[in-house]
Enzyme design. Structure first.
Site, PDB file in Angstrom:
ATOM      1  N   HIS A 136     -26.415 -71.201   6.603  1.00  0.00           N
ATOM      2  CA  HIS A 136     -27.027 -72.467   7.054  1.00  0.00           C
ATOM      3  C   HIS A 136     -26.387 -73.615   6.285  1.00  0.00           C
ATOM      4  CE1 HIS A 136     -30.241 -70.695   9.569  1.00  0.00           C
ATOM      5  NE2 HIS A 136     -30.008 -69.650   8.780  1.00  0.00           N
ATOM      6  N   ASP A 163     -26.669 -66.153   4.321  1.00  0.00           N
ATOM      7  CA  ASP A 163     -27.816 -66.907   4.843  1.00  0.00           C
ATOM      8  C   ASP A 163     -28.021 -68.247   4.127  1.00  0.00           C
ATOM      9  OD1 ASP A 163     -29.886 -67.411   6.585  1.00  0.00           O
ATOM     10  OD2 ASP A 163     -31.216 -65.843   5.851  1.00  0.00           O
ATOM     11  N   GLU A 179     -37.039 -61.530  12.371  1.00  0.00           N
ATOM     12  CA  GLU A 179     -37.079 -61.735  10.911  1.00  0.00           C
ATOM     13  C   GLU A 179     -38.554 -61.784  10.531  1.00  0.00           C
ATOM     14  OE1 GLU A 179     -35.224 -65.265   9.396  1.00  0.00           O
ATOM     15  OE2 GLU A 179     -35.180 -64.500   7.342  1.00  0.00           O
TER      16      GLU A 179
END
Ligand SMILES: [Zn+2]
Length: 422
Positions: free
Chosen positions: A58, A308, A212
């Protein structure tokens, strides 16, 4: 005459070879290359690897830790709420500034290709504009793939669908989603169908945050597999996280994994983040919350490791070192056999490159001249030590160097330096 000659290194498969580079290409890989070179890099005894690849990141949120506050509960949901506050107050310039600093870290760690999800739930599409600018700025040395990611839910957020389509029109590369965050299981399944059709229409790959959750009934990966086949997207779809699979019934998983394999879907678990975020509603025993890595690999499903987050609303640590990711993944998935430890290195290099479809990747004649020299003898030692990157070459240019850095000891009767290779 070649531009750069990397001499004496050990490749990840254990063979020793020199690597000759001219322009942005590898022109030869062989033992004892005799060519004259503009620059010789001595890699004798060191591991020479193709660059690290992060298939899940991200970039729009990175290095924002503490702005405007920290995530007190440590959960995914508070992270999403906190990100909502941050994206209201941040600017395009601030996002680019933080991301460029992160890309400097990445280059120094030999991480030269990143697939980043970009939040499309913002009518101004600030993050999309910032990341498109960033993609061009770093292109000479770092490949950035951008996923249109409706963070607040394709249907749950009233303008997310329209904004996601706008973001794809602006040039994002991949269709994302977050079915487990929609209001209902039915909405989640509908979002998967919708997004797969959008990807098929536009000829784009799909990479969804999928399941998730610790909820064993979060089964959107099943719909993703079925829609991948229905829309003819085999080989172009990735499921990121897939953590609910950790908690699913074994009989159900035995059917599910066959469907995932049939659909040619890749899996991208993110072990640093999920060992931190999952299991937060458990007392004891406390679930690990990582998807079923070895079980998928046994069926031939490609599984990479993703990073991530680094210093953002979801995760306060992180270093841009994909070997940290492999190290954590190895432990949480209990991949302790020698071939499994070595595979963890391959996952953050070749497997990740294949999952995000990087062209011209690898240490072979004709490939793009991007590589990393590590202060380690082999892939397992690299995972164990997470060692210094002595030299990083991107597209034919040396972009980072680091001196070998052994500690000096001052113990009577003991060696003067400590070398942790073994
Ligand atoms: Zn993510």
């Amino acid at each position: 005459m070649v531009d750069i000659l990397v001499k004496g290194g050990t490749l990840p498969d254990g063979t020793q070879a020199d690597i000759a580079i001219t322009g942005d290409r590898i022109v030869d890989v062989a033992p004892g290359i005799a060519a004259e070179a503009g620059e010789v890099i001595d890699a004798t005894g060191d591991l020479v690897s193709p660059p690290f690849v992060d298939p899940h990141f991200h970039m729009d949120a990175t290095l924002s830790y503490g702005i405007p506050r920290i995530n007190a509960s440590g959960t995914l949901l508070e992270g999403i709420a906190l990100w909502g506050e941050l994206k209201d107050e941040t600017t395009i310039d601030a996002m680019i500034d933080r991301a460029l600093r992160y890309c400097d870290w990445a280059v120094s760690m030999g991480l030269l290709a990143i697939r980043s999800h970009v939040d499309t739930c913002d009518d101004s599409l600030k993050g999309v504009q910032a990341m498109l600018q960033l993609r061009e700025t770093v292109k000479p040395y770092l490949d950035l793939q951008l996923v249109a990611f409706p963070q607040d839910g394709l249907y749950r957020d009233p303008t997310a669908r329209e904004n996601t389509l706008r973001a794809l029109d602006m040039g994002l590369d991949v269709v994302g989603g977050i079915p487990h965050f929609e209001r209902t299981m039915a909405d989640g399944a509908a979002s998967v169908r919708d997004l797969c059709e959008i990807a098929a229409d536009r000829g784009l790959p799909v990479d969804m945050h999928c399941d998730e959750s610790d909820d064993p009934m979060s089964r959107h990966i099943e719909t993703l597999a079925a829609e991948t086949v229905r829309c003819g997207l085999q080989g172009r779809v990735a499921g990121s996280h897939l953590t609910s699979m950790h908690s699913m019934d074994n009989y159900y998983v035995s059917k599910l994994l066959a469907l995932v394999a049939e659909a040619g879907i890749s899996a991208i678990p993110n072990p640093l983040i999920n060992i931190m975020l999952q299991g937060r509603h458990d007392t004891y025993p406390k679930r690990r919350g990582l998807t079923r890595v070895r079980e998928m690999q046994a069926l031939g499903i490609p599984v990479g490791w993703g990073q991530d987050c680094v210093r953002d609303p979801w995760y306060s640590l992180g270093t841009a070192d994909m070997l940290d990711v492999a190290f954590m993944g190895l432990h949480v998935a209990q991949m302790s056999a020698p071939e499994e430890m070595a595979r963890c290195f391959t996952m953050v290099t070749e497997t990740n490159a294949a999952i995000i479809g990087l062209p011209d990747y690898g240490l072979r004649k004709g490939a793009l001249a991007s590589l990393v020299v590590l202060d380690a003898a082999d892939p397992i030692e690299a995972v164990r030590l997470r060692p210094d990157r002595l030299c990083v070459i991107s597209k034919g240019r040396v972009v980072s160097r680091k001196a070998r850095n052994d500690a000096a000891l001052t113990l009577p009767g003991r060696p003067a330096t400590v070398h942790r290779r073994h």
